[in-house]
Scaffold this motif. Structure first.
Motif, PDB file in Angstrom:
ATOM      1  N   SER A 197       8.578 -20.493 -15.181  1.00  0.00           N
ATOM      2  CA  SER A 197       9.326 -19.457 -13.893  1.00  0.00           C
ATOM      3  C   SER A 197       9.209 -20.022 -12.749  1.00  0.00           C
ATOM      4  O   SER A 197       8.561 -20.889 -12.262  1.00  0.00           O
ATOM      5  CB  SER A 197       8.294 -18.369 -14.034  1.00  0.00           C
ATOM      6  OG  SER A 197       8.186 -17.406 -15.285  1.00  0.00           O
TER       7      SER A 197
ATOM      8  N   ARG B 107       7.096 -23.606 -20.936  1.00  0.00           N
ATOM      9  CA  ARG B 107       7.310 -22.050 -20.381  1.00  0.00           C
ATOM     10  C   ARG B 107       7.332 -22.106 -18.781  1.00  0.00           C
ATOM     11  O   ARG B 107       6.345 -22.661 -18.326  1.00  0.00           O
ATOM     12  CB  ARG B 107       6.507 -21.126 -20.903  1.00  0.00           C
ATOM     13  CG  ARG B 107       6.496 -19.781 -20.293  1.00  0.00           C
ATOM     14  CD  ARG B 107       5.579 -18.784 -20.760  1.00  0.00           C
ATOM     15  NE  ARG B 107       5.729 -18.643 -22.141  1.00  0.00           N
ATOM     16  CZ  ARG B 107       4.844 -18.573 -23.000  1.00  0.00           C
ATOM     17  NH1 ARG B 107       3.737 -18.848 -22.859  1.00  0.00           N
ATOM     18  NH2 ARG B 107       5.263 -18.341 -24.536  1.00  0.00           N
TER      19      ARG B 107
ATOM     20  N   GLN C 114       4.529 -23.549 -14.434  1.00  0.00           N
ATOM     21  CA  GLN C 114       4.862 -24.153 -15.761  1.00  0.00           C
ATOM     22  C   GLN C 114       3.694 -24.182 -16.815  1.00  0.00           C
ATOM     23  O   GLN C 114       2.621 -24.458 -16.066  1.00  0.00           O
ATOM     24  CB  GLN C 114       5.518 -25.507 -15.714  1.00  0.00           C
ATOM     25  CG  GLN C 114       4.717 -26.865 -15.687  1.00  0.00           C
ATOM     26  CD  GLN C 114       5.600 -27.692 -15.495  1.00  0.00           C
ATOM     27  OE1 GLN C 114       6.776 -28.023 -15.677  1.00  0.00           O
ATOM     28  NE2 GLN C 114       4.880 -28.928 -15.610  1.00  0.00           N
TER      29      GLN C 114
ATOM     30  N   ASP D 135      12.718 -16.805 -15.238  1.00  0.00           N
ATOM     31  CA  ASP D 135      11.687 -16.189 -15.403  1.00  0.00           C
ATOM     32  C   ASP D 135      11.325 -16.275 -17.031  1.00  0.00           C
ATOM     33  O   ASP D 135      12.033 -15.987 -17.809  1.00  0.00           O
ATOM     34  CB  ASP D 135      11.733 -14.625 -15.262  1.00  0.00           C
ATOM     35  CG  ASP D 135      12.175 -14.296 -13.637  1.00  0.00           C
ATOM     36  OD1 ASP D 135      10.939 -14.735 -12.881  1.00  0.00           O
ATOM     37  OD2 ASP D 135      12.957 -13.752 -13.308  1.00  0.00           O
ATOM     38  N   ASP D 136       9.919 -16.676 -17.264  1.00  0.00           N
ATOM     39  CA  ASP D 136       9.494 -17.080 -18.411  1.00  0.00           C
ATOM     40  C   ASP D 136      10.271 -17.847 -19.594  1.00  0.00           C
ATOM     41  O   ASP D 136      10.642 -17.268 -20.530  1.00  0.00           O
ATOM     42  CB  ASP D 136       8.923 -15.658 -19.232  1.00  0.00           C
ATOM     43  CG  ASP D 136       7.982 -15.854 -20.010  1.00  0.00           C
ATOM     44  OD1 ASP D 136       7.087 -16.745 -20.253  1.00  0.00           O
ATOM     45  OD2 ASP D 136       7.774 -14.860 -20.893  1.00  0.00           O
ATOM     46  N   CYS D 137      10.924 -18.756 -19.123  1.00  0.00           N
ATOM     47  CA  CYS D 137      11.882 -19.603 -19.987  1.00  0.00           C
ATOM     48  C   CYS D 137      10.974 -20.468 -20.736  1.00  0.00           C
ATOM     49  O   CYS D 137      10.157 -21.017 -20.397  1.00  0.00           O
ATOM     50  CB  CYS D 137      13.178 -20.150 -19.140  1.00  0.00           C
ATOM     51  SG  CYS D 137      14.214 -19.044 -18.256  1.00  0.00           S
ATOM     52  N   GLN D 138      11.700 -20.769 -22.001  1.00  0.00           N
ATOM     53  CA  GLN D 138      11.041 -21.813 -22.696  1.00  0.00           C
ATOM     54  C   GLN D 138      12.287 -23.103 -22.590  1.00  0.00           C
ATOM     55  O   GLN D 138      13.059 -22.958 -23.414  1.00  0.00           O
ATOM     56  CB  GLN D 138      10.644 -21.521 -24.134  1.00  0.00           C
ATOM     57  CG  GLN D 138       9.428 -20.717 -24.036  1.00  0.00           C
ATOM     58  CD  GLN D 138       8.770 -20.257 -25.706  1.00  0.00           C
ATOM     59  OE1 GLN D 138       8.886 -21.331 -26.266  1.00  0.00           O
ATOM     60  NE2 GLN D 138       8.201 -19.228 -25.634  1.00  0.00           N
TER      61      GLN D 138
END
Length: 144
Positions: free
Chosen positions: A100, A98, A81, A115-118
């Protein structure tokens, strides 16, 4: 150090400790990051709030079972994160993170992956200590 900066640093330590506790499967430590209640909902990839799905509401007495029964014993939590922003207003704060990660078994089976979530974490100062009170995962859609 000004109060906002000290609060932001305390919240960042809390969010990092929460993720570390998941990696270590330390459910007591996970629960200690929460107060009496915790809620979260999924955004289903939509900006329309009518599409969002309430996913979970727990009181403290339910958190132990939730933590210990979420995944089989051989499943490990892997997560990275980056805390992008934290805004504090009085006794509440919101953090955009952010993230993953995945829940993966020792045999390589992936139960969940992101993956690469906000994501958005809500915290409150309760009895002088910051606690996680809620989370919003905009890109997750619950399975039926």
């Amino acid at each position: 150090m000004d109060r906002d900066r000290a609060d932001i640093e305390a919240i960042h330590r809390l969010l990092n400790r929460y993720q570390q506790a998941h990696r270590e499967k330390d459910w007591d430590a996970v629960r200690s990051c929460h107060d009496e209640t915790y809620f979260r909902w999924f955004g289903c990839g939509s900006t329309d709030p009518t599409d969002w799905v309430p996913h979970l509401f727990l009181v403290q007495s339910e958190m132990q079972e939730w933590g210990e029964t979420r995944m089989p014993e051989d499943v490990n939590y892997e997560q990275e994160q980056q805390i992008l922003q934290t805004d504090v207003r009085g006794n509440m704060a919101i953090s955009v993170v952010r993230e993953s990660g995945r829940w993966r078994s020792d045999t390589g089976q992936i139960y969940s992956r992101w993956d690469d979530c906000q994501n958005v974490w809500f915290t409150g100062r309760i009895k002088g200590e910051w606690k996680i009170v809620g989370a919003f995962f905009p890109d997750i859609t619950p399975s039926k």
